[in-house]
Design an enzyme around this catalytic site. Sequence first.
Site, PDB file in Angstrom:
ATOM      1  N   TRP A  29       4.378   2.385   9.312  1.00 12.02           N
ATOM      2  CA  TRP A  29       3.695   3.654   9.062  1.00 12.02           C
ATOM      3  C   TRP A  29       4.667   4.763   8.665  1.00 12.02           C
ATOM      4  O   TRP A  29       4.457   5.515   7.724  1.00 12.02           O
ATOM      5  CB  TRP A  29       2.909   4.050  10.325  1.00 12.02           C
ATOM      6  CG  TRP A  29       2.223   5.355  10.286  1.00 12.02           C
ATOM      7  CD1 TRP A  29       1.720   6.003   9.184  1.00 12.02           C
ATOM      8  CD2 TRP A  29       1.936   6.198  11.417  1.00 12.02           C
ATOM      9  NE1 TRP A  29       1.127   7.187   9.572  1.00 12.02           N
ATOM     10  CE2 TRP A  29       1.261   7.323  10.922  1.00 12.02           C
ATOM     11  CE3 TRP A  29       2.180   6.087  12.793  1.00 12.02           C
ATOM     12  CZ2 TRP A  29       0.812   8.347  11.771  1.00 12.02           C
ATOM     13  CZ3 TRP A  29       1.731   7.100  13.625  1.00 12.02           C
ATOM     14  CH2 TRP A  29       1.056   8.220  13.113  1.00 12.02           C
ATOM     15  N   ASP A  55       4.116  -4.970  10.368  1.00 12.81           N
ATOM     16  CA  ASP A  55       2.767  -4.406  10.229  1.00 12.81           C
ATOM     17  C   ASP A  55       2.779  -3.218   9.279  1.00 12.81           C
ATOM     18  O   ASP A  55       3.521  -2.259   9.480  1.00 12.81           O
ATOM     19  CB  ASP A  55       2.284  -3.931  11.608  1.00 12.81           C
ATOM     20  CG  ASP A  55       0.903  -3.294  11.538  1.00 12.81           C
ATOM     21  OD1 ASP A  55      -0.082  -4.045  11.444  1.00 12.81           O
ATOM     22  OD2 ASP A  55       0.813  -2.049  11.556  1.00 12.81           O
ATOM     23  N   TYR A  60      -0.544   3.775   4.372  1.00 14.95           N
ATOM     24  CA  TYR A  60       0.698   4.373   4.874  1.00 14.95           C
ATOM     25  C   TYR A  60       1.506   4.974   3.722  1.00 14.95           C
ATOM     26  O   TYR A  60       1.938   4.261   2.806  1.00 14.95           O
ATOM     27  CB  TYR A  60       1.560   3.350   5.627  1.00 14.95           C
ATOM     28  CG  TYR A  60       0.939   2.854   6.929  1.00 14.95           C
ATOM     29  CD1 TYR A  60      -0.149   3.508   7.510  1.00 14.95           C
ATOM     30  CD2 TYR A  60       1.436   1.741   7.588  1.00 14.95           C
ATOM     31  CE1 TYR A  60      -0.722   3.056   8.691  1.00 14.95           C
ATOM     32  CE2 TYR A  60       0.875   1.286   8.777  1.00 14.95           C
ATOM     33  CZ  TYR A  60      -0.208   1.952   9.319  1.00 14.95           C
ATOM     34  OH  TYR A  60      -0.774   1.501  10.488  1.00 14.95           O
ATOM     35  N   ASN A 157      -8.828  -0.964  15.502  1.00 17.43           N
ATOM     36  CA  ASN A 157      -9.677   0.155  15.951  1.00 17.43           C
ATOM     37  C   ASN A 157     -11.159  -0.220  16.013  1.00 17.43           C
ATOM     38  O   ASN A 157     -12.026   0.647  15.936  1.00 17.43           O
ATOM     39  CB  ASN A 157      -9.480   1.376  15.052  1.00 17.43           C
ATOM     40  CG  ASN A 157      -8.033   1.824  15.006  1.00 17.43           C
ATOM     41  OD1 ASN A 157      -7.463   2.174  16.028  1.00 17.43           O
ATOM     42  ND2 ASN A 157      -7.435   1.775  13.822  1.00 17.43           N
ATOM     43  N   GLN A 178      -6.142  -4.822  16.660  1.00 14.77           N
ATOM     44  CA  GLN A 178      -5.045  -3.844  16.766  1.00 14.77           C
ATOM     45  C   GLN A 178      -5.583  -2.510  17.278  1.00 14.77           C
ATOM     46  O   GLN A 178      -5.993  -1.660  16.516  1.00 14.77           O
ATOM     47  CB  GLN A 178      -4.358  -3.671  15.406  1.00 14.77           C
ATOM     48  CG  GLN A 178      -3.100  -2.831  15.527  1.00 14.77           C
ATOM     49  CD  GLN A 178      -2.329  -2.663  14.221  1.00 14.77           C
ATOM     50  OE1 GLN A 178      -2.019  -1.555  13.846  1.00 14.77           O
ATOM     51  NE2 GLN A 178      -2.029  -3.747  13.532  1.00 14.77           N
ATOM     52  N   SER A 208       1.200   2.438  18.325  1.00 11.20           N
ATOM     53  CA  SER A 208       1.803   3.579  19.031  1.00 11.20           C
ATOM     54  C   SER A 208       2.077   3.255  20.505  1.00 11.20           C
ATOM     55  O   SER A 208       1.578   3.936  21.412  1.00 11.20           O
ATOM     56  CB  SER A 208       0.931   4.838  18.893  1.00 11.20           C
ATOM     57  OG  SER A 208       0.964   5.318  17.567  1.00 11.20           O
ATOM     58  N   LEU A 210       4.565   3.732  22.294  1.00  5.98           N
ATOM     59  CA  LEU A 210       5.231   4.818  23.034  1.00  5.98           C
ATOM     60  C   LEU A 210       4.427   6.107  22.879  1.00  5.98           C
ATOM     61  O   LEU A 210       4.964   7.209  23.002  1.00  5.98           O
ATOM     62  CB  LEU A 210       6.667   5.024  22.522  1.00  5.98           C
ATOM     63  CG  LEU A 210       7.599   3.821  22.639  1.00  5.98           C
ATOM     64  CD1 LEU A 210       8.980   4.143  22.064  1.00  5.98           C
ATOM     65  CD2 LEU A 210       7.721   3.355  24.094  1.00  5.98           C
ATOM     66  N   ARG A 272      17.511   2.133  17.927  1.00  2.00           N
ATOM     67  CA  ARG A 272      16.352   2.158  18.845  1.00  2.00           C
ATOM     68  C   ARG A 272      15.529   0.873  18.736  1.00  2.00           C
ATOM     69  O   ARG A 272      14.947   0.429  19.721  1.00  2.00           O
ATOM     70  CB  ARG A 272      15.475   3.383  18.559  1.00  2.00           C
ATOM     71  CG  ARG A 272      16.099   4.650  19.098  1.00  2.00           C
ATOM     72  CD  ARG A 272      15.249   5.866  18.813  1.00  2.00           C
ATOM     73  NE  ARG A 272      15.911   7.059  19.313  1.00  2.00           N
ATOM     74  CZ  ARG A 272      15.593   8.289  18.960  1.00  2.00           C
ATOM     75  NH1 ARG A 272      14.614   8.516  18.100  1.00  2.00           N
ATOM     76  NH2 ARG A 272      16.250   9.310  19.463  1.00  2.00           N
TER      77      ARG A 272
END
Length: 302
Positions: A29, A55, A60, A157, A178, A208, A210, A272
């Site tokens: 994304w 993904d 995006y 969703n 997802q 998402s 986090l 990260r």
Amino acid sequence: MSDGPEHLTLARHGYLVGREVGRLAYGCWRLPETPQEALAGKIDAALEVGANIIDTAAVYGAGEAERMLGALLAERSSLRDEIVLVTKGGITPPVPYDSTKRHLIASCEASLTRLNCEAVDVFLIHRPDFLTGAAEVAEAVAEIVASGKARSVGVSNYTLEQTRALQSFLDIPLVVTQPEFSALHTDPLDDGTLDYAQGASILPLAWSPLAGGSLATGRVPDRADLRATGLVAVLERIAKDNGSTRECVALAWLLAHPAGVVPIIGTQSPERIRAAAGAFEIKMSRRDWYEILEASRGAPMP
Ligand SMILES: NC(=O)c1ccc[n+]([C@@H]2O[C@H](COP(=O)([O-])OP(=O)(O)OC[C@H]3O[C@@H](n4cnc5c(N)ncnc54)[C@H](OP(=O)(O)O)[C@@H]3O)[C@@H](O)[C@H]2O)c1
């Protein structure tokens, strides 16, 4: 009564479309936030930590994320076989949704052109379109698979009932769901998504994980959401006990669920991405897991 294991099991591998996949995925994304030249380093870092599900989605960066990935795939021909490629269609700003057969097929074809490949491994309906019946969506995805443009299909969703309705019109199984799922957004625990996924052998990819970075930074964009304060403190405490970070604890919390949830990490930093593998090292007790949920809900379990 069983005491259960001292620490919850965090398996490193799962299965999708007959392939072994890592229990972390990498999400595209935010790819357009950094230049094309930075992409290879992110994908390499993802593969290093076993995040071989990549993904993305047509929407995006208005196609830019797929174009960037497609440029890398064109440059490195071996990469396509190293990844399990997931894309999505059906979001059409500003309409905003269109899951008609005509649109979904055209969207998948346009994605393949941008991605420089002949087929994706999984094509997802990005969001439910209330104006297209489940029968038509099913016809579209069945044709996408029959024509070889996608090896399999899934949803994002979708409510449990929307997923069931779509599946009832399909002879092929939906292989992915997802939902948004993190220690801050816990609906899939209660709305049937993760239970259905277990029963139907659907792989849940958590978007998402986090909470868009809130669980890492401790800052919540919606300042009225006070739950985050207590939640961040509990994540911090468990992180300290483990000599780790809040991010790793938040990911471990998702990995510990028996549905085999695969968090889709979204950072643009290769360091990260690599650090996310620390999630597998977290020793999380049953009590730790529920303490996170209680902090998120702002109430003890009933
Ligand atoms: N199906 C859907 O409707 C849907 C919706 C949204 C997302 N998704 C998928 O889910 C993927 C992941 O979503 P997401 O990007 O929101 O995931 P996320 O991992 O919850 O959040 C990523 C964000 O957190 C920040 N972050 C991560 N670690 C950090 C740290 N240690 N300190 C400070 N900031 C940190 C990142 O910034 P840095 O880059 O600076 O590290 C980035 O902005 C997307 O790429 C997409 O594939 C799907």
